[in-house]
Design an enzyme around this catalytic site. Structure first.
Site, PDB file in Angstrom:
ATOM      1  N   HIS A  44       1.072   5.165   1.221  1.00  0.00           N
ATOM      2  CA  HIS A  44       0.486   6.176   2.103  1.00  0.00           C
ATOM      3  C   HIS A  44       0.513   7.536   1.394  1.00  0.00           C
ATOM      4  O   HIS A  44       1.540   7.911   0.805  1.00  0.00           O
ATOM      5  CB  HIS A  44       1.311   6.328   3.385  1.00  0.00           C
ATOM      6  N   HIS A  71       0.851  -1.187   0.000  1.00  0.00           N
ATOM      7  CA  HIS A  71       0.000   0.000   0.000  1.00  0.00           C
ATOM      8  C   HIS A  71       0.886   1.236   0.000  1.00  0.00           C
ATOM      9  O   HIS A  71       2.015   1.198   0.490  1.00  0.00           O
ATOM     10  CB  HIS A  71      -0.933   0.003   1.214  1.00  0.00           C
TER      11      HIS A  71
HETATM   12  P1  5GP Z   1       2.235   0.128   7.222  1.00  0.00           P
HETATM   13  O1  5GP Z   1       2.733   0.300   8.637  1.00  0.00           O
HETATM   14  O2  5GP Z   1       2.143  -1.343   6.855  1.00  0.00           O
HETATM   15  O3  5GP Z   1       2.980   0.935   6.211  1.00  0.00           O
HETATM   16  O4  5GP Z   1       0.785   0.727   7.222  1.00  0.00           O
HETATM   17  C1  5GP Z   1      -0.343   0.017   7.595  1.00  0.00           C
HETATM   18  C2  5GP Z   1      -1.426   1.032   7.806  1.00  0.00           C
HETATM   19  O5  5GP Z   1      -2.666   0.361   7.736  1.00  0.00           O
HETATM   20  C3  5GP Z   1      -1.367   1.730   9.166  1.00  0.00           C
HETATM   21  O6  5GP Z   1      -1.209   3.134   8.961  1.00  0.00           O
HETATM   22  C4  5GP Z   1      -2.697   1.375   9.810  1.00  0.00           C
HETATM   23  O7  5GP Z   1      -3.264   2.453  10.512  1.00  0.00           O
HETATM   24  C5  5GP Z   1      -3.547   0.972   8.629  1.00  0.00           C
HETATM   25  N1  5GP Z   1      -4.562  -0.015   8.931  1.00  0.00           N
HETATM   26  C6  5GP Z   1      -4.370  -1.193   9.581  1.00  0.00           C
HETATM   27  N2  5GP Z   1      -5.527  -1.870   9.653  1.00  0.00           N
HETATM   28  C7  5GP Z   1      -6.467  -1.108   9.050  1.00  0.00           C
HETATM   29  C8  5GP Z   1      -7.863  -1.280   8.799  1.00  0.00           C
HETATM   30  O8  5GP Z   1      -8.494  -2.268   9.174  1.00  0.00           O
HETATM   31  N3  5GP Z   1      -8.505  -0.267   8.130  1.00  0.00           N
HETATM   32  C9  5GP Z   1      -7.832   0.850   7.708  1.00  0.00           C
HETATM   33  N4  5GP Z   1      -8.557   1.773   7.055  1.00  0.00           N
HETATM   34  N5  5GP Z   1      -6.526   1.037   7.926  1.00  0.00           N
HETATM   35  C10 5GP Z   1      -5.846   0.080   8.581  1.00  0.00           C
END
Ligand code: 5GP
Ligand code: ZN
Length: 136
Positions: free
Chosen positions: A99, A97
């Site tokens: 951001h 994903h």
């Molecule tokens: P990463 O740390 O992998 O780059 O980002 C994962 C992101 O996914 C985090 O910012 C977290 O807040 C978001 N996230 C995790 N679970 C969910 C969810 O169930 N729904 C949404 N909308 N965001 C999520």
């Protein structure tokens, strides 16, 4: 099935900003800054090292579209477009994903790194460069 696959399938609710055949863009639950959006390819790829370049390129194009919409919506001073690839880099959901985070002067978002320029002699950059270039 991973949590983002479940979101894409509609098994877990999310707030969708934009969706097409390739990506779904949703509001991040944590909202590092108001409007913090995730651009998620619908097909499951663990990270940026696994995804094909066409799909990643398309996801980045949509990230730019979201960034422009956030700028227009919030009149933010800047936007971060970033990806965490691997646990060591801060990835917590192992479905790729991107951001997109609106930024304001003096906000609470922290994506800084330490300035190590005093520890590295640019004279060694040529050797460093050659190591990387060998793997391109
Ligand atoms: P990463 O740390 O992998 O780059 O980002 C994962 C992101 O996914 C985090 O910012 C977290 O807040 C978001 N996230 C995790 N679970 C969910 C969810 O169930 N729904 C949404 N909308 N965001 C999520
Ligand atoms: Zn997934």
């Amino acid at each position: 099935m991973c949590i983002f696959c479940k979101i894409i399938e509609g098994e877990i609710p999310s707030t969708t900003i934009y969706e097409d055949d390739v990506v779904k863009c949703i509001l991040d639950l944590s909202q590092a800054g108001v409007g913090h959006t995730l651009v998620i390819p619908k097909k499951h790829y663990a990270n940026v090292l696994e995804i094909d370049s066409d799909t990643f390129g398309y996801a980045m194009k949509i990230a730019q579209k979201i960034a422009k919409a956030l700028k227009k919506t919030f009149n933010c001073d800047g936007v971060n477009i970033l990806n965490n690839c691997g646990e060591a880099a801060g990835q917590t959901v192992f479905h790729l994903h991107i951001h997109v985070i609106p930024r304001f002067f003096n906000d609470t978002v922290d994506v800084k790194w330490v300035d190590n320029s005093s520890k590295f002699d640019p004279k060694n950059f040529e050797e460093l460069k050659n190591k990387i270039v060998a793997n391109l």
